[in-house]
Write a protein that holds these residues in place. Structure first.
Motif, PDB file in Angstrom:
ATOM      1  N   ALA A   1       0.650  -0.987  -0.234  1.00 40.93           N
ATOM      2  CA  ALA A   1      -0.199  -0.374  -0.087  1.00 40.93           C
ATOM      3  C   ALA A   1       0.712   1.115   0.291  1.00 40.93           C
ATOM      4  CB  ALA A   1      -1.123   0.172   1.013  1.00 40.93           C
ATOM      5  N   ILE A   2       2.074   1.185   0.843  1.00 38.09           N
ATOM      6  CA  ILE A   2       2.327   3.000   0.789  1.00 38.09           C
ATOM      7  C   ILE A   2       3.777   2.535  -0.324  1.00 38.09           C
ATOM      8  CG2 ILE A   2       2.533   2.565   3.369  1.00 38.09           C
ATOM      9  CD1 ILE A   2       5.242   1.704   3.529  1.00 38.09           C
ATOM     10  N   SER A   3       3.973   1.388  -0.990  1.00 41.73           N
ATOM     11  CA  SER A   3       4.780   1.533  -2.241  1.00 41.73           C
ATOM     12  C   SER A   3       4.652   2.190  -3.606  1.00 41.73           C
ATOM     13  CB  SER A   3       5.760  -0.413  -2.196  1.00 41.73           C
ATOM     14  OG  SER A   3       4.513  -0.532  -3.141  1.00 41.73           O
ATOM     15  N   ARG A   4       5.038   2.369  -4.090  1.00 41.83           N
ATOM     16  CA  ARG A   4       4.289   3.021  -5.550  1.00 41.83           C
ATOM     17  C   ARG A   4       3.808   1.898  -5.943  1.00 41.83           C
ATOM     18  NH1 ARG A   4       6.596   1.908 -10.243  1.00 41.83           N
ATOM     19  NH2 ARG A   4       8.817   0.530 -10.670  1.00 41.83           N
ATOM     20  N   TYR A   5       3.533   1.118  -5.867  1.00 36.46           N
ATOM     21  CA  TYR A   5       2.091  -0.116  -6.695  1.00 36.46           C
ATOM     22  C   TYR A   5       0.995   0.244  -6.444  1.00 36.46           C
ATOM     23  CZ  TYR A   5       6.472  -2.780  -8.750  1.00 36.46           C
ATOM     24  OH  TYR A   5       7.931  -2.895  -8.778  1.00 36.46           O
ATOM     25  N   GLY A   6       1.029   1.012  -4.914  1.00 37.28           N
ATOM     26  CA  GLY A   6       0.200   1.447  -4.257  1.00 37.28           C
ATOM     27  C   GLY A   6      -1.064   2.223  -5.174  1.00 37.28           C
ATOM     28  N   ASN A   7      -0.490   3.049  -5.839  1.00 38.14           N
ATOM     29  CA  ASN A   7      -0.778   3.793  -7.447  1.00 38.14           C
ATOM     30  C   ASN A   7      -1.658   2.935  -8.902  1.00 38.14           C
ATOM     31  OD1 ASN A   7      -0.749   5.525  -5.510  1.00 38.14           O
ATOM     32  ND2 ASN A   7       1.494   6.309  -6.752  1.00 38.14           N
ATOM     33  N   VAL A   8      -1.145   1.977  -8.621  1.00 37.66           N
ATOM     34  CA  VAL A   8      -1.813   0.996  -9.288  1.00 37.66           C
ATOM     35  C   VAL A   8      -3.496   0.877  -9.716  1.00 37.66           C
ATOM     36  CG1 VAL A   8      -1.515  -1.511 -11.094  1.00 37.66           C
ATOM     37  CG2 VAL A   8       0.313  -0.056  -9.462  1.00 37.66           C
ATOM     38  N   ARG A   9      -4.376   1.227 -10.733  1.00 36.80           N
ATOM     39  CA  ARG A   9      -5.718   1.021 -11.000  1.00 36.80           C
ATOM     40  C   ARG A   9      -5.795   0.188 -11.434  1.00 36.80           C
ATOM     41  NH1 ARG A   9      -9.972   4.895 -11.000  1.00 36.80           N
ATOM     42  NH2 ARG A   9      -7.265   6.604 -11.275  1.00 36.80           N
ATOM     43  N   LEU A  10      -6.217  -0.698 -11.127  1.00 36.04           N
ATOM     44  CA  LEU A  10      -7.123  -2.312 -11.091  1.00 36.04           C
ATOM     45  C   LEU A  10      -8.630  -2.329 -12.672  1.00 36.04           C
ATOM     46  CD1 LEU A  10      -7.638  -3.693  -7.875  1.00 36.04           C
ATOM     47  CD2 LEU A  10      -5.740  -3.862  -8.849  1.00 36.04           C
ATOM     48  N   GLY A  11      -7.305  -1.793 -13.786  1.00 34.86           N
ATOM     49  CA  GLY A  11      -8.340  -0.949 -14.524  1.00 34.86           C
ATOM     50  C   GLY A  11      -7.592  -0.019 -15.862  1.00 34.86           C
ATOM     51  N   GLY A  12      -8.147   0.410 -16.910  1.00 39.60           N
ATOM     52  CA  GLY A  12      -7.644   0.460 -17.953  1.00 39.60           C
ATOM     53  C   GLY A  12      -7.872   1.949 -17.968  1.00 39.60           C
TER      54      GLY A  12
END
Length: 520
Positions: free
Chosen positions: A71-82
């Motif tokens: 959650a606190i990593s940059r991957y937390g910004n990944v949107r589950l979709g387009g």
């Protein structure tokens, strides 16, 4: 990102048939040889929790650390979709469906009485029924229904949603989400076997919910209607549930499950506020604040306490049991939450489950658990004695009887029980239909006939087991299933990390990370 082209969503017999055979293989021996079947399942349960209890504990704290780091990593910004995918549901309805689908009848059953069990049988060698025991009683309720359980629910949801909405892979099932590790084997018999085990775990989890719900509601209805508890009353209760969740499953996510979940949360809120106002408000509020502080400061020791010297059974009887129970439900919740989370970011999903899911449970235990504990300490009602002599349903009935307008409140509580379990049952039937559909995309709903097949199968299992008193072995077997699910959770986490590193190899500092072309 545009919705993928429509795929065949017919019944996948490779998953459906083995799963039904496994379920029948468990239930038929219980029907034919109830005592031997129960003994075998209990022996398996004792082996799983006795020999591998430490593994459940390590899995719990590992999942919490993994998700907080994610959650606190940059991957937390990944949107589950387009880039063009928007959330399908409002934030309130989304969180309501997550909470109602994941908690079901269990919270309204245990919130009243679980602190009493801890009060009379506390951990860490504390003197029973003492002041310190009272503090631990409220603390362990928050712990067993807090961060770790919701982390178990959250972990599988992320790779499943990632596979459906980022990679656009058809198949709403765990095997597809494990493709990052399994590779092409995810489409073969290994994947089908994994999905069949998931189906069995879901049906067993529903058996656990029915085992809690039917006796509780039958007890309350018998008091309200002035009739004696009976098998026919149990069947009537189950038929009402079947009618409610079958209708909800028929109407689907937006018109069925969403509406039930919204009503569920609002009705629960009304009953909680009423209890908070008419009870010792200060005791409940101060107890909540104190127990949260105690839980946070002791989170690691509580998460890893095995008492190897004192040989206490508390950690196995409660913490290991709960962790196993939540793990058994995790695939169902992961698939369901993934399906309703299109357009959300990974961080949003983790917060919704670990923060708001935990908060919802804490409120129940702070208010209803605090109210029951106050009755016990003040001497107004000996809840512990009723629990010991008559069981949980009678204790809940007695606690409700101490509230003002007890008849009205008990009626509303019964309605809440019906809706709470219905949301879990329809979520389960929806997920079972999705898992046993061959090529279902994240933008489709499973066929209505497949949803209804599972709705009626669940009801049929319930009727058979209630008639034979065989619900306990199914509940226990669900916990046994959780043991092989621990490496499955590890595979899902590994699969997710590999995908994220491949898809976002470069460090991109943007509010949301998306894959523009959606081609993989």
């Amino acid at each position: 990102m545009n919705a993928p082209e429509s795929h065949s969503d017919r019944l996948d017999l490779r998953v459906f048939v083995p799963a039904v055979l496994v379920i029948a293989g468990l239930i038929l021996p219980i029907i034919v040889f109830p005592e031997s079947g129960a003994a075998l399942v209990n022996a398996a349960f004792a082996f799983a929790t006795g020999r591998f209890g430490w593994l459940y504990l390590l899995a719990g704290i590992a999942v919490v650390v993994f998700l907080v780091g994610l959650a606190i990593s940059r991957y937390g910004n990944v949107r589950l979709g387009g880039p063009d995918d928007k959330p399908e549901f409002s934030y309130f309805s989304w969180v309501a469906m997550i909470f109602a689908g994941g908690i079901g009848i269990a919270i309204v059953n245990w919130a009243w009485v679980e602190p009493i069990y801890y009060f009379t049988g506390p951990p860490f060698g504390v003197e029973p029924s003492s002041q310190e025991a009272a503090e631990w009683a409220l603390t362990y309720g928050q712990f067993h229904w807090g961060f770790t359980p919701w982390a178990f629910y959250c972990l599988p949801a992320i790779p499943i949603a990632y596979s459906m909405f980022v990679h656009n892979r058809p198949g709403v099932r765990l095997s597809v989400a494990a493709r990052g590790v399994l590779g092409r084997h995810a489409d073969g018999w290994w994947g089908a076997l994994l999905d069949a085990v998931v189906v069995f775990g879901i049906v067993g989890g529903v058996g656990t919910s029915l085992g809690l719900a039917v006796p509780l509601v039958s007890q309350l209805l018998s008091g309200l209607l002035g009739v004696s508890p009976s098998f026919m009353l149990d069947i009537a209760v189950l038929l009402i549930w079947t009618a409610i969740f079958s209708a909800s499953v028929w109407f689907g996510l937006a018109k069925g499950i969403k509406i039930l979940s919204d009503i569920n949360v609002l009705l629960a809120g009304v009953l909680l506020v009423f209890t908070l106002v008419v009870g010792d408000t200060l005791f409940m509020v101060e107890g909540w604040v104190n127990s949260l502080g105690k839980m946070v400061s002791n989170f690691v020791p509580m998460s890893m306490w095995t008492d190897p010297v004192g040989d206490s059974s508390f950690w196995r009887d409660w913490t290991v049991f709960y962790w196993a129970w939540w793990i058994a439900y995790a695939p169902m919740m992961g698939l369901f939450v993934a399906r309703i989370s299109r357009g959300r970011t990974i961080r949003e999903l983790i917060i919704a489950e670990m923060v708001f899911g935990s908060l919802g449970c804490w409120v129940f235990f702070a208010v209803w658990g605090g109210y029951a504990l106050d009755l016990q300490i003040s001497g107004t009602l000996d809840v512990a004695a009723i629990l010991s002599a008559e069981g949980i349903p009678a204790a809940v009935e007695a606690i409700l009887g101490t509230l003002p307008m007890s008849g009205v409140i008990t009626t509303l509580f019964v309605l809440l029980c019906f809706i709470f379990l219905a949301t879990t049952l329809d979520s389960s039937a929806y997920v079972l239909a999705s898992v046993t559909s061959r090529k279902l995309s994240g933008y489709q709903e499973p066929q209505r006939k497949i949803r209804l097949i599972w709705a009626f199968l669940i009801a049929g299992v319930g009727v058979a087991l209630i008639q034979l008193g065989g619900l306990k072995p199914v509940q226990t077997s669900t916990i046994v299933v959780a043991l092989p699910m621990i490496p499955v959770l590890a595979i899902l986490a590994w699969s997710l990390v590999r995908w994220l590193r491949q898809d976002f190899a470069k460090k991109v500092l943007e509010p949301h990370l998306v894959i523009e072309d959606g081609k993989h």
